[in-house]
Structure formats: C-alpha cells, structure tokens
Design a protein around this motif. Sequence first.
Motif, short mmCIF file in Angstrom:
data_model
loop_
_atom_site.label_atom_id
_atom_site.label_comp_id
_atom_site.label_asym_id
_atom_site.label_seq_id
_atom_site.Cartn_x
_atom_site.Cartn_y
_atom_site.Cartn_z
N LYS A 13 0.79 -0.80 0.09
CA LYS A 13 0.35 0.02 -0.11
C LYS A 13 1.36 1.31 0.00
O LYS A 13 1.88 1.29 0.63
N MET A 14 0.59 2.36 -0.82
CA MET A 14 1.09 3.57 -0.63
C MET A 14 0.16 4.62 -0.41
O MET A 14 -1.02 4.79 -0.45
N GLU A 15 0.44 5.64 0.42
CA GLU A 15 -0.36 6.70 0.80
C GLU A 15 0.60 7.62 0.49
O GLU A 15 1.47 7.79 0.33
N ILE A 16 0.02 8.87 0.52
CA ILE A 16 0.56 10.65 0.49
C ILE A 16 -0.41 11.38 1.93
O ILE A 16 -1.17 11.34 1.69
N ASN A 17 0.80 11.88 2.15
CA ASN A 17 0.86 12.42 3.40
C ASN A 17 0.22 14.43 3.21
O ASN A 17 0.14 14.64 1.78
N SER A 18 -0.59 14.66 4.05
CA SER A 18 -0.60 16.20 3.78
C SER A 18 0.55 17.13 3.80
O SER A 18 0.28 18.09 2.94
N PHE A 19 2.10 16.49 3.72
CA PHE A 19 3.07 16.96 3.37
C PHE A 19 3.82 16.87 1.64
O PHE A 19 4.64 17.04 1.58
N GLY A 20 3.18 15.67 1.43
CA GLY A 20 2.90 15.25 -0.37
C GLY A 20 4.44 14.38 -0.13
O GLY A 20 4.89 14.18 -0.92
N GLU A 21 4.50 13.63 1.36
CA GLU A 21 5.59 12.78 1.86
C GLU A 21 4.83 11.88 0.90
O GLU A 21 3.85 11.39 1.16
N ILE A 22 5.35 10.42 0.30
CA ILE A 22 4.95 9.10 0.27
C ILE A 22 5.31 8.01 0.98
O ILE A 22 6.67 7.93 1.52
N SER A 23 4.67 7.55 1.65
CA SER A 23 4.82 6.17 2.52
C SER A 23 4.18 5.09 2.00
O SER A 23 3.26 4.62 1.48
N SER A 24 5.05 4.00 1.95
CA SER A 24 4.31 3.46 1.74
C SER A 24 4.78 1.57 2.80
O SER A 24 5.63 1.78 3.60
N SER A 25 4.29 0.73 2.47
CA SER A 25 4.20 -0.44 3.54
C SER A 25 5.23 -1.26 2.96
O SER A 25 5.71 -2.12 3.61
N PHE A 26 6.31 -1.53 2.15
CA PHE A 26 7.25 -2.27 1.59
C PHE A 26 8.61 -1.22 1.77
O PHE A 26 8.61 0.37 0.91
N PRO A 27 9.57 -2.26 2.36
CA PRO A 27 10.98 -1.05 1.72
C PRO A 27 11.44 -0.35 0.00
O PRO A 27 10.54 -1.69 -0.78
N ILE A 28 11.59 0.53 -0.02
CA ILE A 28 12.14 0.66 -1.35
C ILE A 28 13.04 -0.10 -2.24
O ILE A 28 12.99 -0.35 -2.76
N ASP A 29 14.01 -0.64 -1.50
CA ASP A 29 14.58 -1.47 -1.51
C ASP A 29 13.93 -3.06 -2.46
O ASP A 29 14.37 -3.81 -3.58
#
Length: 61
Positions: A21-37
């Motif tokens: 899952k990916m989400e974008i917070n109110s600051f425009g930062e992308i957070s993901s449930s998996f590590p980018i690697d």
Amino acid sequence: MTKKKKKEADPRVHDELKGFKMEINSFGEISSSFPIDKINEFLNKNVEDKKLKDRDDLKED
C-alpha cells in the motif's frame, strides 16, 4: 440527498507484492508498506527499462 461512499477494496497486485500500500500524507510525502529496496528489486526483475533495452554496453542477466 447524500452521497454514499464506495467501499475501498484492496487493489489487485502481483503475488510478490501482497499487502503493498502507498499513501501520500498532507505534506506530499509518500509512505509505503514495503521498503523501497524490495520494490526496486521487484521492478528490476519484472519490468524492462525502455531507455536501456538497446544499449550494447550493458550485460544481460
């Protein structure tokens, strides 16, 4: 008249990415449930890079 919210279903994903899952917070930062690697490893294995496909100086695995 009120609008009904649609029930959010889990998106269809590749078997290796179950739970992704990916989400974008109110600051425009992308957070993901998996590590980018892990995401990059999956993409390198399953997606052909169009910019690099005709280069002769790169080795193929």
